[in-house]
Design an enzyme around this catalytic site. Structure first.
Site, PDB file in Angstrom:
ATOM      1  N   GLY A 155      -6.169   2.614 -12.674  1.00 42.18           N
ATOM      2  CA  GLY A 155      -6.556   2.694 -13.239  1.00 42.18           C
ATOM      3  C   GLY A 155      -6.006   2.890 -15.233  1.00 42.18           C
ATOM      4  N   CYS A 213       0.692  -1.441  -0.073  1.00 37.76           N
ATOM      5  CA  CYS A 213      -0.241  -0.231  -0.197  1.00 37.76           C
ATOM      6  C   CYS A 213       0.901   1.350   0.089  1.00 37.76           C
ATOM      7  CB  CYS A 213      -0.991   0.259   0.772  1.00 37.76           C
ATOM      8  SG  CYS A 213      -2.196   1.395   0.988  1.00 37.76           S
TER       9      CYS A 213
HETATM   10  C1  SIN Z   1      -3.886  -0.322  -0.385  1.00 35.26           C
HETATM   11  O1  SIN Z   1      -3.598   0.485  -1.439  1.00 35.26           O
HETATM   12  O2  SIN Z   1      -2.650  -1.332  -0.693  1.00 35.26           O
HETATM   13  C2  SIN Z   1      -5.300  -0.152  -0.487  1.00 35.26           C
HETATM   14  C3  SIN Z   1      -6.153   0.631  -0.573  1.00 35.26           C
HETATM   15  C4  SIN Z   1      -6.546   1.731   1.064  1.00 35.26           C
HETATM   16  O3  SIN Z   1      -7.304   1.065   1.703  1.00 35.26           O
HETATM   17  O4  SIN Z   1      -5.583   2.533   1.458  1.00 35.26           O
END
Ligand code: SIN
Length: 305
Positions: A217, A131
């Site tokens: 995207g 993330c």
């Molecule tokens: C992610 O990008 O791994 C999760 C997105 C989020 O919940 O911040």
């Protein structure tokens, strides 16, 4: 000619077709998992779950940019115990292989989360070490030592397939894929989102409350495709492509780069759940036109230069 076969095998799990949802857009409640299961996917992935409940970042958490989204959700989730109860209720109704995505703020938390979920009849796990806007989580995938420790810990906690979702923000995607493979991963997901931001011109400050977000995207596609291509040359374990897949053409490019399965996320927000059946029928027609019996003839085709 008989219709081409779209079945694939991913880390020992048989999928009726190569389409999965990307962790993030849906997949936190029984209701959303059931809707995904009806949309024609080969396998499902949950939104990422951590050990403790999290509200996520304050709004605004998502902003549209040309062709895609920048999200700064902040990993909202009900926590592992509450999610386990939700899954116990929904799993019998899903009828598709389900991978649970888990995240942690330290390498040890991955092993702990997988251990506590392992008795559920799920197909496997996806480790979110990537993330790009949650301090601590992306750093795990960005450090070879921490990545190795997280994957080894999860490996010691389950005999089920372990996919590792890596970041496109790494200096060497191939190197991280190799570290994950050596530590016991059964597959690589390429990729999570690109660290990014948007400025609010009126307010003269970052638009997202979390400041940084992850770009998904169409703008992500060439980047993630490059990561799949590099990983294919670096590791023997299967690769799942993820990033900007809106049509069967995008999907076919990912197979040619080396993916055996693909995940669709942002396109659900743009095109609805019908996007899965559209991609499947386009792929089937494409294979038929090329005289191919199955997807095996496409996987890695772009490497034969
Ligand atoms: C992610 O990008 O791994 C999760 C997105 C989020 O919940 O911040």
């Amino acid at each position: 000619m008989v219709k081409p076969c779209l079945q694939v095998e991913l880390a020992g799990v048989k999928l009726e077709n190569p389409l999965m949802n990307a962790s993030g857009i849906l997949g936190l409640t029984s209701y959303s998992l059931a809707r995904l299961a009806e949309a024609g996917l080969g396998a499902l992935v949950t939104k990422s779950i951590g050990l403790k409940p999290r509200l996520g970042n304050p709004n605004p958490t998502v902003v549209e940019v040309p062709g895609g989204l920048v999200n700064s959700m902040g990993l909202p989730n009900p926590g592992l115990e509450a999610f386990k109860s939700e899954l116990e209720e929904s799993l019998p109704k899903i009828g598709k292989p389900l991978f649970v995505s888990v995240f942690g703020f330290s390498p040890e938390e991955y092993g702990e989360a997988v251990k506590r979920l392992d008795r559920l009849p799920v197909a496997g796990f996806e480790l979110n070490v990537s993330c790009p806007h949650m301090g601590g989580v992306g750093e795990i995938g960005g450090s070879p030592e921490a990545l190795r420790e997280a994957v080894r810990g999860a490996r010691a906690s389950t005999g089920k397939p372990l996919l590792v979702k890596l970041s496109p923000n790494l200096t060497s995607f191939a190197e991280a894929a190799r570290v994950a493979e050596e530590a016991g991963a059964d597959g690589i997901v390429a990729t999570n989102t690109v660290r990014s931001m948007v400025i609010d011109l009126e307010a003269e400050r970052p638009l997202l409350a979390g400041v940084y977000g992850g770009l998904s995207g169409l703008p992500l596609k060439p980047v993630a495709l490059r990561c799949v291509y590099e990983a294919y040359e670096a590791v023997k374990i299967p690769i799942v492509g993820c990033g900007g897949i809106f049509t069967w053409r995008d999907a076919a490019e990912y197979f040619m780069a080396g993916a055996v399965a693909i995940q669709v996320g942002t396109a659900i927000a743009y095109r609805g759940l019908e996007v899965f059946r559209d991609i499947l029928s386009g792929l089937s027609a494409y294979l038929e036109a090329k005289g191919l019996d199955d997807l095996g003839g496409l996987v890695g085709a772009a490497h034969k230069r």
